[in-house]
Design a protein around this motif. Structure first.
Motif, PDB file in Angstrom:
ATOM      1  N   THR A  86       0.676  -1.195  -0.068  1.00  0.00           N
ATOM      2  CA  THR A  86       0.085   0.066  -0.011  1.00  0.00           C
ATOM      3  C   THR A  86       0.883   1.328  -0.064  1.00  0.00           C
ATOM      4  O   THR A  86       2.088   1.098   0.246  1.00  0.00           O
ATOM      5  CB  THR A  86      -0.979  -0.095   1.236  1.00  0.00           C
ATOM      6  N   GLU A  87       0.146   2.330   0.067  1.00  0.00           N
ATOM      7  CA  GLU A  87       1.071   3.631   0.030  1.00  0.00           C
ATOM      8  C   GLU A  87       1.685   3.700   1.306  1.00  0.00           C
ATOM      9  O   GLU A  87       2.664   4.460   1.376  1.00  0.00           O
ATOM     10  CB  GLU A  87       0.004   5.011  -0.026  1.00  0.00           C
ATOM     11  N   GLU A 114       5.489   2.552   1.075  1.00  0.00           N
ATOM     12  CA  GLU A 114       6.417   3.257   0.440  1.00  0.00           C
ATOM     13  C   GLU A 114       7.673   3.670   1.019  1.00  0.00           C
ATOM     14  O   GLU A 114       7.738   4.137   2.080  1.00  0.00           O
ATOM     15  CB  GLU A 114       5.864   4.415  -0.651  1.00  0.00           C
ATOM     16  N   ARG A 163       8.032   1.417  -3.999  1.00  0.00           N
ATOM     17  CA  ARG A 163       7.960   2.757  -4.687  1.00  0.00           C
ATOM     18  C   ARG A 163       6.591   2.995  -5.539  1.00  0.00           C
ATOM     19  O   ARG A 163       6.120   1.804  -6.247  1.00  0.00           O
ATOM     20  CB  ARG A 163       9.490   3.145  -5.470  1.00  0.00           C
ATOM     21  N   ARG A 164       6.241   4.094  -5.818  1.00  0.00           N
ATOM     22  CA  ARG A 164       5.176   4.226  -6.565  1.00  0.00           C
ATOM     23  C   ARG A 164       5.778   4.110  -8.114  1.00  0.00           C
ATOM     24  O   ARG A 164       6.721   4.657  -8.399  1.00  0.00           O
ATOM     25  CB  ARG A 164       4.391   5.702  -6.240  1.00  0.00           C
ATOM     26  N   CYS A 165       4.663   3.568  -9.055  1.00  0.00           N
ATOM     27  CA  CYS A 165       4.832   3.234 -10.059  1.00  0.00           C
ATOM     28  C   CYS A 165       5.103   4.417 -10.962  1.00  0.00           C
ATOM     29  O   CYS A 165       4.137   5.325 -10.959  1.00  0.00           O
ATOM     30  CB  CYS A 165       4.042   2.127 -10.615  1.00  0.00           C
ATOM     31  N   ALA A 202       2.092   5.218 -13.409  1.00  0.00           N
ATOM     32  CA  ALA A 202       0.867   5.466 -12.856  1.00  0.00           C
ATOM     33  C   ALA A 202      -0.005   6.216 -13.627  1.00  0.00           C
ATOM     34  O   ALA A 202      -1.092   6.113 -13.867  1.00  0.00           O
ATOM     35  CB  ALA A 202       0.897   5.487 -11.151  1.00  0.00           C
TER      36      ALA A 202
END
Length: 225
Positions: free
Chosen positions: A21-22, A25, A59-61, A64
């Motif tokens: 989840t966020e 990160e 990490r956030r893609c 996205a």
């Protein structure tokens, strides 16, 4: 875990899988597995636990934002299938997965799918989205084309079994590591028997000799599958 000291380790889930989840990160994911086997009906014979830690942090893609339209499309479809179809009705889904054996070659990347970012062709990226999309359909009967042998045995089959499905894979004839699969929800259907037919074998029969001849004239050996 935030570092190798394990002082900041937090238990975020237990079970056969976990979706970051966020809040994850910047941290690494640690997975501990303990093998076991059943002895009788109750007891378990436990093995030694095994621990694996991801080499990179969550990490956030970066893609996205670029795939916002795709995400919106999937969300609308998932909303449409938010509820299972009550009996006596049932939901049927057909899905072409694009087998990994067709995406990992230079010909696939440069010719067949030259319009597609190579990152999106990667099996490790695609299989998670496929499982998410398929499970969100809440289908009762599912037919799949280009189902890879490895994907079915190592990923697809075990995950669907946990969600109340069962299925069979029939591979294509020849040296091909993919085929078609039939999957059903075990609460609604059960397999009585199945017969696998090869198209090339069927059309060679007397009843289809004209079709066989036409395919050979048009495509030669490539007309067989």
């Amino acid at each position: 875990v935030a570092d190798e000291s394990w002082s900041s380790a937090v238990l975020v889930g237990s079970g056969p899988w976990y979706t970051p989840t966020e809040q994850d990160e910047g941290s690494r994911i640690a997975v501990e597995c303990t093998p076991f086997r059943m002895v009788g009906q109750q007891e378990k014979a436990m093995g030694m636990p095994f621990l694996a830690v991801s080499k990179q942090t969550v990490r956030r893609c970066a893609r996205a934002q670029a795939t916002g339209q795709v995400a919106a499309y999937l969300s609308s479809r998932q909303a449409f299938c938010a509820e299972a179809v009550p009996s006596p009705g049932f939901r049927v889904m057909s899905y072409n997965l694009l087998a990994d054996c067709y995406t990992g070659t230079s010909f696939a990347e440069e010719v067949l799918f030259s319009y597609c970012n190579r990152e999106f062709l990667c099996g490790q990226y695609r299989k998670q989205l496929l499982l998410q999309d398929i499970l969100s359909s809440r289908a009762d009967l599912m037919g799949f084309q280009e189902m890879g042998r490895s994907f079915f045995r190592r990923h697809f089959g075990p995950v669907l079994l946990h969600h109340g499905y069962d299925g069979i894979l029939v591979e294509k004839t020849g040296n091909v590591r993919e085929g078609v699969a039939l999957v059903w929800r075990t609460q609604r259907f059960r397999l009585v028997t199945h017969v696998a037919l090869s198209v090339s074998e069927v059309i060679e029969k007397e009843a289809h000799k004209e079709l066989h001849k036409a395919l050979e004239e048009q495509y030669g050996e490539s007309g067989k599958a």
